[in-house]
Design an enzyme around this catalytic site. Sequence first.
Site, PDB file in Angstrom:
ATOM      1  N   HIS A 137       0.466   4.470  -2.483  1.00  0.00           N
ATOM      2  CA  HIS A 137      -0.072   5.808  -1.981  1.00  0.00           C
ATOM      3  C   HIS A 137       1.006   6.664  -2.452  1.00  0.00           C
ATOM      4  CE1 HIS A 137      -3.562   5.013   0.879  1.00  0.00           C
ATOM      5  NE2 HIS A 137      -3.763   4.468  -0.050  1.00  0.00           N
ATOM      6  N   HIS A 154      -6.366  -6.194  -2.345  1.00  0.00           N
ATOM      7  CA  HIS A 154      -7.279  -6.322  -1.169  1.00  0.00           C
ATOM      8  C   HIS A 154      -7.473  -7.737  -0.815  1.00  0.00           C
ATOM      9  CE1 HIS A 154      -8.699  -1.977  -1.439  1.00  0.00           C
ATOM     10  NE2 HIS A 154      -7.493  -1.957  -1.173  1.00  0.00           N
ATOM     11  N   ARG A 189       0.838  -1.223   0.020  1.00  0.00           N
ATOM     12  CA  ARG A 189      -0.061   0.052   0.030  1.00  0.00           C
ATOM     13  C   ARG A 189       0.713   1.297  -0.008  1.00  0.00           C
ATOM     14  NH1 ARG A 189      -3.870   2.511   4.218  1.00  0.00           N
ATOM     15  NH2 ARG A 189      -5.509   3.328   3.103  1.00  0.00           N
ATOM     16  N   ASN A 193      -4.104   8.598   4.499  1.00  0.00           N
ATOM     17  CA  ASN A 193      -3.091   7.962   5.284  1.00  0.00           C
ATOM     18  C   ASN A 193      -2.903   8.207   6.882  1.00  0.00           C
ATOM     19  OD1 ASN A 193      -1.800   7.233   2.590  1.00  0.00           O
ATOM     20  ND2 ASN A 193      -1.002   9.328   2.602  1.00  0.00           N
TER      21      ASN A 193
END
Length: 328
Positions: free
Chosen positions: A66, A190, A62, A91
Amino acid sequence: MKASNYNCFSFFVTISMLALAASSQLTTNFYSKSCPNLLTIVRKQVMNAVKTETRMAASLIRLHFHDCFVNGCDASLLLDGSDSEKTALPNNNSARGYEVVDAIKSAVEGSCSGVVSCADILAIAARDSVLLSGGPSWKVLLGRRDGLVANQSGANTMLPAPFETVGNITLKFQAVGLNVTDVVSLSGAHTIGLASCGTFGNRLFNFSGTNAPDSTFLDPNMVSSLQNLCPVNGDASRTTPLDWNSTDLFDTHYFQNLINGRGILESDQFLYSSDQGISTTRSLVELYSNNTQLFFNDFANSMIKMGNIQPLTGSAGQIRKNCRVVNS
Ligand code: HEM
Ligand SMILES: *[C@@H]1O[C@H](CO)[C@@H](O)[C@H](O)[C@H]1NC(C)=O
Ligand SMILES: *[C@@H]1O[C@H](CO)[C@@H](O)[C@H](O)[C@H]1NC(C)=O
Ligand SMILES: *[C@@H]1O[C@H](CO)[C@@H](O)[C@H](O)[C@H]1NC(C)=O
Ligand SMILES: *[C@@H]1O[C@H](CO)[C@@H](O)[C@H](O)[C@H]1NC(C)=O
Ligand SMILES: *[C@@H]1O[C@H](CO)[C@@H](O)[C@H](O)[C@H]1NC(C)=O
Ligand SMILES: *[C@@H]1O[C@H](CO)[C@@H](O)[C@H](O)[C@H]1NC(C)=O
Ligand SMILES: *[C@@H]1O[C@H](CO)[C@@H](O)[C@H](O)[C@H]1NC(C)=O
């Protein structure tokens, strides 16, 4: 989950994306002279971190995502400070693994000082995390340099939220050069990791107000259990696995779950079930749900594409000494 989860599903994707990569000047052998043991050093650090905490594989993947969506893959996410991306809404109290990145960076610095960017470390760590979770591998492209500024407002506007429609999320992917295939394949990340009540609690109760509850699309057997975990006005930081069928394994359960109404985030479930003109995403979910090889191949290609978002190369940016601060 153990490192022995390297399995028959793990395979190497040849770089069919070289044409795309060429324009961004990243190469697979960028550090072959300046830091020949880089990949071994990072792999060992990621293995240690995942052995200590299985979830860390998900958290590291992740971080790369990001990072790349905000000012390109330039490690801007890792910068501390008042305008940091770390405290942006998507975040804050959610993105994690910064200490592991610090540990990888210091191990790398110990062997080849001042040479390897934090942005490249994020790309390698994400690749290793997928593989160690039982997913595919790929040749990671390298040569990114580190940015000089964080962009908190950029993080707030560019990163997708779980409350958004598929259409809006697709627009955010398109804004960084990705398409709807990338939306679905990358959402497959996911299949590992956790989500906190604050990111899906809106689905569980019938609030009067803006966000209509979406329990229509949620397995009734999961609703009461999730309501217990996430009561109204409860602790929004409590977590549940994004994939209840195989939490730590990188597999196609995520897509099977969507077909069975077992997606945790509304944005996940909407890829399969909604009335928003999602025929493309729905077909892809169906394809990936029972074709591991197709999912792995598309996922790897999409990760390479994502890793190519606006890299700093040549003499742009710098090679940070400490991933948390720009060099003085
Ligand atoms: C498509 C739009 C996406 C949305 C709306 C979204 C949203 C979210 C949310 C809300 C969480 C839970 C965070 C928390 O509760 O702290 C999460 C977790 C996660 N996301 Fe996404 N995500 C998206 C795409 C992606 C992509 C492209 C990747 C990577 C390729 C990714 C990888 C992950 C991982 C691995 C986790 C679990 C992290 C952990 O356990 O620490 N997501 N995502
Ligand atoms: C981030 O979370 C902390 C609590 O951990 C909170 O005090 C702070 O206000 C949050 N920052 C932003 C920008 O929302
Ligand atoms: C922050 O991100 C936004 C959205 O991508 C962009 O328009 C803006 O130029 C960025 N600001 C900085 C300082 O990089
Ligand atoms: C989708 O984006 C539009 C334009 O930014 C915004 O008005 C709308 O509220 C968004 N919808 C959702 C569900 O986020
Ligand atoms: C998305 O881009 C990839 C190449 O990067 C391509 O193979 C795929 O067909 C595209 N998907 C759509 C829906 O255009
Ligand atoms: C929300 O309300 C609808 C319509 O009244 C109902 O069908 C559904 O079961 C409710 N959902 C929850 C989670 O209570
Ligand atoms: C996932 O778990 C549920 C509940 O145990 C089960 O009913 C379902 O068949 C499983 N799905 C898959 C694809 O294994
Ligand atoms: C894969 O799943 C789709 C939809 O769930 C179904 O239509 C298709 O027949 C399945 N294919 C195989 C080979 O099982």
